[in-house]
Enzyme design. Structure first.
Site, PDB file in Angstrom:
ATOM      1  N   TYR A 170       0.850  -1.206   0.000  1.00 12.41           N
ATOM      2  CA  TYR A 170       0.000   0.000   0.000  1.00 12.41           C
ATOM      3  C   TYR A 170       0.878   1.247   0.000  1.00 12.41           C
ATOM      4  CZ  TYR A 170      -2.893   3.753   1.888  1.00 12.41           C
ATOM      5  OH  TYR A 170      -3.512   4.963   2.092  1.00 12.41           O
TER       6      TYR A 170
HETATM    7  P1  NAD Z   1     -12.365   4.643   1.476  1.00 15.16           P
HETATM    8  O1  NAD Z   1     -12.005   3.251   1.098  1.00 15.16           O
HETATM    9  O2  NAD Z   1     -13.490   4.850   2.423  1.00 15.16           O
HETATM   10  O3  NAD Z   1     -12.633   5.511   0.173  1.00 15.16           O
HETATM   11  C1  NAD Z   1     -12.113   5.225  -1.090  1.00 15.16           C
HETATM   12  C2  NAD Z   1     -13.281   5.102  -2.079  1.00 15.16           C
HETATM   13  O4  NAD Z   1     -12.739   4.915  -3.385  1.00 15.16           O
HETATM   14  C3  NAD Z   1     -14.182   3.903  -1.801  1.00 15.16           C
HETATM   15  O5  NAD Z   1     -15.526   4.321  -1.679  1.00 15.16           O
HETATM   16  C4  NAD Z   1     -13.985   2.990  -2.998  1.00 15.16           C
HETATM   17  O6  NAD Z   1     -15.182   2.333  -3.379  1.00 15.16           O
HETATM   18  C5  NAD Z   1     -13.493   3.947  -4.069  1.00 15.16           C
HETATM   19  N1  NAD Z   1     -12.599   3.319  -5.058  1.00 15.16           N
HETATM   20  C6  NAD Z   1     -11.542   2.510  -4.794  1.00 15.16           C
HETATM   21  N2  NAD Z   1     -10.951   2.137  -5.944  1.00 15.16           N
HETATM   22  C7  NAD Z   1     -11.638   2.733  -6.949  1.00 15.16           C
HETATM   23  C8  NAD Z   1     -11.508   2.725  -8.361  1.00 15.16           C
HETATM   24  N3  NAD Z   1     -10.559   2.007  -8.971  1.00 15.16           N
HETATM   25  N4  NAD Z   1     -12.384   3.443  -9.105  1.00 15.16           N
HETATM   26  C9  NAD Z   1     -13.367   4.154  -8.495  1.00 15.16           C
HETATM   27  N5  NAD Z   1     -13.550   4.189  -7.153  1.00 15.16           N
HETATM   28  C10 NAD Z   1     -12.689   3.484  -6.391  1.00 15.16           C
HETATM   29  O7  NAD Z   1     -11.017   5.283   2.059  1.00 15.16           O
HETATM   30  P2  NAD Z   1     -10.771   6.682   2.802  1.00 15.16           P
HETATM   31  O8  NAD Z   1     -10.362   6.373   4.185  1.00 15.16           O
HETATM   32  O9  NAD Z   1     -11.892   7.604   2.541  1.00 15.16           O
HETATM   33  O10 NAD Z   1      -9.469   7.158   2.029  1.00 15.16           O
HETATM   34  C11 NAD Z   1      -9.497   8.178   1.049  1.00 15.16           C
HETATM   35  C12 NAD Z   1      -8.102   8.352   0.501  1.00 15.16           C
HETATM   36  O11 NAD Z   1      -7.222   8.752   1.532  1.00 15.16           O
HETATM   37  C13 NAD Z   1      -7.468   7.099  -0.101  1.00 15.16           C
HETATM   38  O12 NAD Z   1      -6.684   7.484  -1.196  1.00 15.16           O
HETATM   39  C14 NAD Z   1      -6.599   6.570   1.018  1.00 15.16           C
HETATM   40  O13 NAD Z   1      -5.539   5.775   0.530  1.00 15.16           O
HETATM   41  C15 NAD Z   1      -6.121   7.861   1.617  1.00 15.16           C
HETATM   42  N6  NAD Z   1      -5.729   7.776   3.030  1.00 15.16           N
HETATM   43  C16 NAD Z   1      -6.655   7.466   3.989  1.00 15.16           C
HETATM   44  C17 NAD Z   1      -6.279   7.434   5.330  1.00 15.16           C
HETATM   45  C18 NAD Z   1      -7.242   7.100   6.437  1.00 15.16           C
HETATM   46  O14 NAD Z   1      -6.795   6.918   7.557  1.00 15.16           O
HETATM   47  N7  NAD Z   1      -8.552   7.025   6.194  1.00 15.16           N
HETATM   48  C19 NAD Z   1      -4.957   7.738   5.683  1.00 15.16           C
HETATM   49  C20 NAD Z   1      -4.039   8.030   4.679  1.00 15.16           C
HETATM   50  C21 NAD Z   1      -4.439   8.065   3.359  1.00 15.16           C
HETATM   51  C1  UGA Z   2      -4.426   3.871   8.338  1.00 16.39           C
HETATM   52  C2  UGA Z   2      -5.287   3.565   7.112  1.00 16.39           C
HETATM   53  O1  UGA Z   2      -5.916   2.304   7.252  1.00 16.39           O
HETATM   54  C3  UGA Z   2      -4.464   3.574   5.840  1.00 16.39           C
HETATM   55  O2  UGA Z   2      -5.345   3.458   4.736  1.00 16.39           O
HETATM   56  C4  UGA Z   2      -3.707   4.873   5.791  1.00 16.39           C
HETATM   57  O3  UGA Z   2      -2.978   5.046   4.663  1.00 16.39           O
HETATM   58  C5  UGA Z   2      -2.815   5.018   7.001  1.00 16.39           C
HETATM   59  O4  UGA Z   2      -3.671   5.059   8.132  1.00 16.39           O
HETATM   60  C6  UGA Z   2      -2.008   6.301   6.959  1.00 16.39           C
HETATM   61  O5  UGA Z   2      -1.979   7.060   7.911  1.00 16.39           O
HETATM   62  O6  UGA Z   2      -1.362   6.530   5.957  1.00 16.39           O
HETATM   63  P1  UGA Z   2      -3.161   2.393  10.080  1.00 16.39           P
HETATM   64  O7  UGA Z   2      -2.542   3.532  10.823  1.00 16.39           O
HETATM   65  O8  UGA Z   2      -2.405   1.119  10.011  1.00 16.39           O
HETATM   66  O9  UGA Z   2      -3.515   2.802   8.569  1.00 16.39           O
HETATM   67  O10 UGA Z   2      -4.626   2.190  10.696  1.00 16.39           O
HETATM   68  P2  UGA Z   2      -5.322   0.951  11.405  1.00 16.39           P
HETATM   69  O11 UGA Z   2      -5.332  -0.240  10.530  1.00 16.39           O
HETATM   70  O12 UGA Z   2      -6.604   1.447  11.933  1.00 16.39           O
HETATM   71  O13 UGA Z   2      -4.331   0.636  12.613  1.00 16.39           O
HETATM   72  C7  UGA Z   2      -4.100   1.606  13.640  1.00 16.39           C
HETATM   73  C8  UGA Z   2      -3.186   1.020  14.662  1.00 16.39           C
HETATM   74  O14 UGA Z   2      -3.846  -0.041  15.345  1.00 16.39           O
HETATM   75  C9  UGA Z   2      -1.909   0.426  14.093  1.00 16.39           C
HETATM   76  O15 UGA Z   2      -0.864   0.853  14.890  1.00 16.39           O
HETATM   77  C10 UGA Z   2      -2.074  -1.076  14.209  1.00 16.39           C
HETATM   78  O16 UGA Z   2      -0.873  -1.730  14.527  1.00 16.39           O
HETATM   79  C11 UGA Z   2      -3.022  -1.191  15.360  1.00 16.39           C
HETATM   80  N1  UGA Z   2      -3.873  -2.401  15.265  1.00 16.39           N
HETATM   81  C12 UGA Z   2      -4.608  -2.624  14.159  1.00 16.39           C
HETATM   82  C13 UGA Z   2      -3.918  -3.265  16.328  1.00 16.39           C
HETATM   83  O17 UGA Z   2      -3.228  -3.096  17.350  1.00 16.39           O
HETATM   84  N2  UGA Z   2      -4.753  -4.345  16.252  1.00 16.39           N
HETATM   85  C14 UGA Z   2      -5.520  -4.597  15.146  1.00 16.39           C
HETATM   86  O18 UGA Z   2      -6.259  -5.592  15.137  1.00 16.39           O
HETATM   87  C15 UGA Z   2      -5.448  -3.701  14.072  1.00 16.39           C
END
Ligand code: NAD
Ligand code: UGA
Length: 369
Positions: A170
């Protein structure tokens, strides 16, 4: 056609000089919040989403329903469908793209690696190809990720820190996105702004994220796994509340330069920008769990695993001074306040209000004792 009419209607701004924004991933967590916020201030917003089943699609449909109430229409389609994207740009002269569609999640990359390549690399390139050919070219703000810092241990993370040690596929695809953006900016003059989000949480959030399924499992009395780092220390995350991230996305859109090319040709260099959007205040996962326990008035059954989750980084911590300097980004929600709002949404969305309410009452009796 009726479809075209809806697309035009949805993407027409209602304020003078308002934007016309294509929001990809609009049925997603961050995308649905940003779409609503942009619409509410009078911009025209058209969504695109493929409604895939990486997590419960009914939650995506519920967000879509909410958006429709506010006249935001989501076209159902894939980033890789070039004719569809080209058609959207034929119908609407978008001023901006907020590109949030991606295959998110760190662990799922080990089960389905190709979905990351397809959405985060091929899909992004496809969108850039269409944007580059559009006249006028839209300015693009897109979601990168804190995961690009990978195994870097120099905290807090600044945008200039190394990003050459991704810990998951990722993260590697998000890092590739930043490199790809550079080339489209360099060759075609596309205005591109990357936002490195840090573990975003809040109402309407993602069921695959820890805070979300911890809440579910704690309420159901199921055990939760808490992973540690290699040296058996606790993992920390710079959990960032959704409203802060939405403000950051809008700030980045508002300050994005115009693209300097048109019809695939560059006229002058445009800026390529990358910003951290975090909370600047990392919290141990154990602390996240104890806040949830107190909000849910239920003890968690904790199962501590003395090693890291595959693909995880040990901690994240954002320095956001660049985003503050350029568009006044300042996170204002601490984890307890944000989780309170999440839990309130969760119990009402899943219809378990009475149970938590009852537990609340029992707890306040105890406190009064
Ligand atoms: P999310 O999965 O809720 O939203 C992504 C949406 O994109 C989904 O509704 C999915 O159906 C759609 N999608 C995926 N692939 C697609 C494709 N090929 N064509 C059209 N639609 C598609 O995720 P989110 O948490 O809202 O994340 C939004 C963005 O932020 C993503 O790029 C994610 O990687 C990034 N991001 C999220 C987090 C977080 O903690 N939520 C952290 C860092 C980065
Ligand atoms: C999240 C999002 O899921 C990613 O899409 C995003 O890109 C990323 O943030 C980001 O900041 O870039 P992550 O921080 O791994 O990733 O989020 P979670 O999967 O919710 O995990 C949060 C924390 O909980 C991590 O430290 C993980 O080790 C911990 N964890 C997760 C546990 O201790 N137990 C679990 O069962 C799952």
């Amino acid at each position: 056609a009726a479809w075209e009419k809806q697309v035009r209607h949805s993407s027409t701004p209602r304020r003078p000089n308002g934007f016309s924004v294509l929001v990809t991933g609009a049925a997603g967590f961050v995308g649905s919040h940003c779409s609503l916020a942009l619409k509410k201030r009078g911009d025209g917003v058209l969504g695109l989403d493929n409604f895939n089943s990486y997590y419960d699609p009914s939650l995506k449909r519920a967000r879509q329903k909410l958006l429709l109430k506010h006249q935001v229409f989501i076209v159902e389609g894939d980033l890789n469908d070039e004719p569809l994207l080209a058609k959207l740009f034929d119908v609407v002269p978008f001023t901006h793209i907020l590109h949030l569609a991606a295959q998110a999640g760190v662990r799922y990359a080990m089960q389905n690696p190709q979905s990351y390549v397809s959405s985060n690399i091929a899909g992004f390139v496809n969108l850039l190809e269409v944007a580059k050919a559009a006249n006028p070219q839209p300015a693009i703000v897109w979601a990168s990720s804190s995961s690009v810092y990978g195994l870097n241990t120099q905290v807090p993370f600044s945008e200039t820190h190394r990003t050459d040690q991704p810990a998951s596929l990722y993260a590697a695809t998000k890092k590739a996105g930043e490199e790809i953006a550079h080339t489209y900016n360099h060759i075609y003059g596309l205005s591109l702004t990357g936002l490195r989000f840090f573990t975003v949480y809040g109402p309407w959030g993602r069921p695959d994220m820890a805070y979300f399924f911890f809440t579910k499992d704690i309420l159901q009395g199921k055990p939760i796994d808490i992973y540690q780092t290699q040296d058996e220390k606790q993992v920390a995350r710079d959990f960032t509340y959704i409203d802060d991230v939405v403000k950051g996305c809008i700030g980045a859109l508002d300050t994005a330069e115009k693209s300097t090319g048109s019809g695939g040709k560059k006229k002058a260099p445009a800026q390529l920008r990358v910003y951290n959007l975090g909370n600047t205040s990392p919290v141990l996962v154990g602390k996240l769990v104890s806040i949830l326990e107190s909000l849910l008035h239920t003890k968690a059954k904790k199962h501590v695993i003395k090693m890291p989750r595959n693909g995880d980084v040990p901690y994240t911590h954002a320095n956001v001074s660049l985003a503050y300097r350029d568009f006044g980004y300042k996170p204002t929600t601490d984890l307890s306040t944000g989780l309170r709002k999440f839990v309130k949404w969760y119990v009402s969305y899943y219809g378990i209000q009475t149970r938590v309410k009852k537990e609340n009452e029992i707890n306040s009796e105890h406190t009064e004792d």
